[in-house]
Design an enzyme around this catalytic site. Structure first.
Site, mmCIF file in Angstrom:
data_model
loop_
_atom_site.group_PDB
_atom_site.id
_atom_site.type_symbol
_atom_site.label_atom_id
_atom_site.label_comp_id
_atom_site.label_asym_id
_atom_site.label_seq_id
_atom_site.Cartn_x
_atom_site.Cartn_y
_atom_site.Cartn_z
ATOM 1 N N ASN A 1 16.473 32.262 67.651
ATOM 2 C CA ASN A 1 16.921 31.061 66.939
ATOM 3 C C ASN A 1 18.099 31.473 66.065
ATOM 4 O O ASN A 1 17.910 32.151 65.057
ATOM 5 C CB ASN A 1 15.753 30.517 66.096
ATOM 6 C CG ASN A 1 16.179 29.376 65.185
ATOM 7 O OD1 ASN A 1 17.290 28.838 65.317
ATOM 8 N ND2 ASN A 1 15.302 29.009 64.267
ATOM 9 N N SER B 1 10.437 37.539 60.496
ATOM 10 C CA SER B 1 10.794 38.943 60.269
ATOM 11 C C SER B 1 10.419 39.865 61.431
ATOM 12 O O SER B 1 10.031 41.012 61.228
ATOM 13 C CB SER B 1 10.195 39.462 58.962
ATOM 14 O OG SER B 1 10.757 38.761 57.851
ATOM 15 N N GLU C 1 12.194 25.120 58.391
ATOM 16 C CA GLU C 1 13.387 24.719 57.635
ATOM 17 C C GLU C 1 13.651 23.218 57.782
ATOM 18 O O GLU C 1 14.144 22.574 56.860
ATOM 19 C CB GLU C 1 14.598 25.575 58.083
ATOM 20 C CG GLU C 1 14.455 27.010 57.579
ATOM 21 C CD GLU C 1 15.060 28.072 58.475
ATOM 22 O OE1 GLU C 1 15.889 27.747 59.337
ATOM 23 O OE2 GLU C 1 14.676 29.252 58.311
ATOM 24 N N HIS D 1 10.753 23.213 63.102
ATOM 25 C CA HIS D 1 10.940 24.485 62.396
ATOM 26 C C HIS D 1 10.681 24.256 60.912
ATOM 27 O O HIS D 1 10.995 23.190 60.384
ATOM 28 C CB HIS D 1 12.358 25.016 62.631
ATOM 29 C CG HIS D 1 12.513 26.434 62.144
ATOM 30 N ND1 HIS D 1 12.711 26.729 60.818
ATOM 31 C CD2 HIS D 1 12.468 27.614 62.809
ATOM 32 C CE1 HIS D 1 12.784 28.052 60.692
ATOM 33 N NE2 HIS D 1 12.635 28.609 61.878
ATOM 34 N N GLU E 1 5.014 30.506 62.710
ATOM 35 C CA GLU E 1 5.951 31.158 61.797
ATOM 36 C C GLU E 1 5.503 30.927 60.351
ATOM 37 O O GLU E 1 5.767 29.851 59.784
ATOM 38 C CB GLU E 1 7.359 30.585 61.971
ATOM 39 C CG GLU E 1 7.922 30.758 63.368
ATOM 40 C CD GLU E 1 9.447 30.695 63.379
ATOM 41 O OE1 GLU E 1 10.060 31.637 63.880
ATOM 42 O OE2 GLU E 1 10.016 29.718 62.855
ATOM 43 N N GLY F 1 12.738 35.492 57.182
ATOM 44 C CA GLY F 1 13.904 36.011 56.475
ATOM 45 C C GLY F 1 13.583 36.867 55.264
ATOM 46 O O GLY F 1 14.460 37.137 54.447
ATOM 47 N N LYS G 1 19.864 29.635 64.268
ATOM 48 C CA LYS G 1 19.982 28.765 63.075
ATOM 49 C C LYS G 1 21.443 28.305 62.933
ATOM 50 O O LYS G 1 22.114 28.133 63.943
ATOM 51 C CB LYS G 1 19.449 29.485 61.835
ATOM 52 C CG LYS G 1 18.027 30.043 62.075
ATOM 53 C CD LYS G 1 17.314 30.500 60.840
ATOM 54 C CE LYS G 1 15.905 30.970 61.216
ATOM 55 N NZ LYS G 1 15.091 31.349 60.061
HETATM 56 P P1 13P Z 1 13.700 35.701 60.850
HETATM 57 O O1 13P Z 1 13.428 36.426 62.135
HETATM 58 O O2 13P Z 1 15.107 35.835 60.380
HETATM 59 O O3 13P Z 1 12.666 36.017 59.810
HETATM 60 O O4 13P Z 1 13.540 34.128 61.174
HETATM 61 C C1 13P Z 1 12.424 33.680 61.860
HETATM 62 C C2 13P Z 1 12.649 32.273 62.265
HETATM 63 O O5 13P Z 1 12.664 31.368 61.448
HETATM 64 C C3 13P Z 1 12.872 31.992 63.694
HETATM 65 O O6 13P Z 1 12.785 30.633 63.955
#
Ligand code: 13P
Length: 250
Positions: free
Chosen positions: A10, A212, A99, A97, A167, A173, A12
């Protein structure tokens, strides 16, 4: 049931056209041994989906989008429909997601409608679930994730139409990950919910872990029961890291 794993990236809101060179490097590194054991997918930002899908032709790397609107078309300025994503050459779309749930106030009902739209358009819906730090600390993880799966995954989900991504919000992150025992517990719950509602074939629905995932921890995380791959954020931006994570399945 043996489930073919998927490592999905992803991106983002990262990457312009120049980032497609990483996709090219991923394709070069996706050799016969890896292709035999794991599916790869990259979900770039919407303006790159069409170009990425073109670049991925013949590479066997799948392309997905990161969000869609529930309607097929109409007066929704700025939105992109699942049909448009499919028309651009993608095969999947991430929905719900954390976010999106957090910053854009998407509810389980909104996520479920988007997942149905994805399936209507012939895409696989990658439905994301996961608890916040406060919810984990309050011992609410299984309740929260169970409810999200029940309410966000549409009726009639099959291995071809739905992928679930667990997740934990606090692991995204941050460099933090749950213990393998905690991941196993949540993935077992998700599996139980899916099979309970969608029947035996739901044993083949892929349940990805995200948060992560890095080259250094991929092997350990991917070995957890009911973990059928990864949804990778930051480490999916560079081909070397993404391929090193996929290599957990080599
Ligand atoms: P990270 O791998 O940067 O922690 O992000 C995970 C994520 O949100 C994938 O959708």
């Amino acid at each position: 049931m043996s489930v073919r794993p998927l490592v999905a990236g992803n991106w983002k809101m990262n990457g312009t056209r120049s980032a497609l060179k990483e996709l090219g490097l991923m394709a070069e590194g996706y050799d016969a041994a890896l292709r035999a054991s794991v599916d790869l997918m990259i979900c770039p930002p919407a303006p790159l989906v069409f170009l990425a899908a073109g670049a991925a032709i013949g590479t066997r790397i799948g392309i997905g989008a990161q969000d869609c609107h529930a309607e097929a078309s109409g007066a929704f300025t700025g939105e992109v429909s699942a049909e448009m994503i499919a028309d651009a050459g993608a095969g999947a779309v991430i929905v719900g997601h954390s976010e999106r749930r957090q910053y854009f106030k998407e509810t389980d009902a909104v996520v479920e409608a988007k997942a149905r739209a994805a399936i209507r358009a012939g895409l696989a819906a990658i439905v994301c679930v996961g608890e916040t730090r406060e919810e984990r600390e309050a011992g609410k993880t299984l309740g929260v994730v169970g409810r999200q799966v029940a309410r966000s995954v549409p009726e009639g989900a099959t291995p071809a139409t739905v992928i679930v991504a667990y997740e934990p919000v606090w692991a995204i992150g941050t460099g933090l990950t749950p213990t393998t025992a905690d991941i196993a517990e949540v993935h077992a719950l998700i599996r139980k919910k899916l099979v309970g509602r969608h029947g035996k074939q739901a044993a083949g629905i892929r349940i990805l872990y995200g948060g992560s995932v890095k080259p250094a921890n991929a092997k350990e995380l991917m070995a957890v029961p009911n973990v059928d791959g990864a949804l990778v954020g930051g480490a999916s931006l560079k081909a070397a890291d993404f391929l090193a994570i996929a290599a957990a399945y080599r």
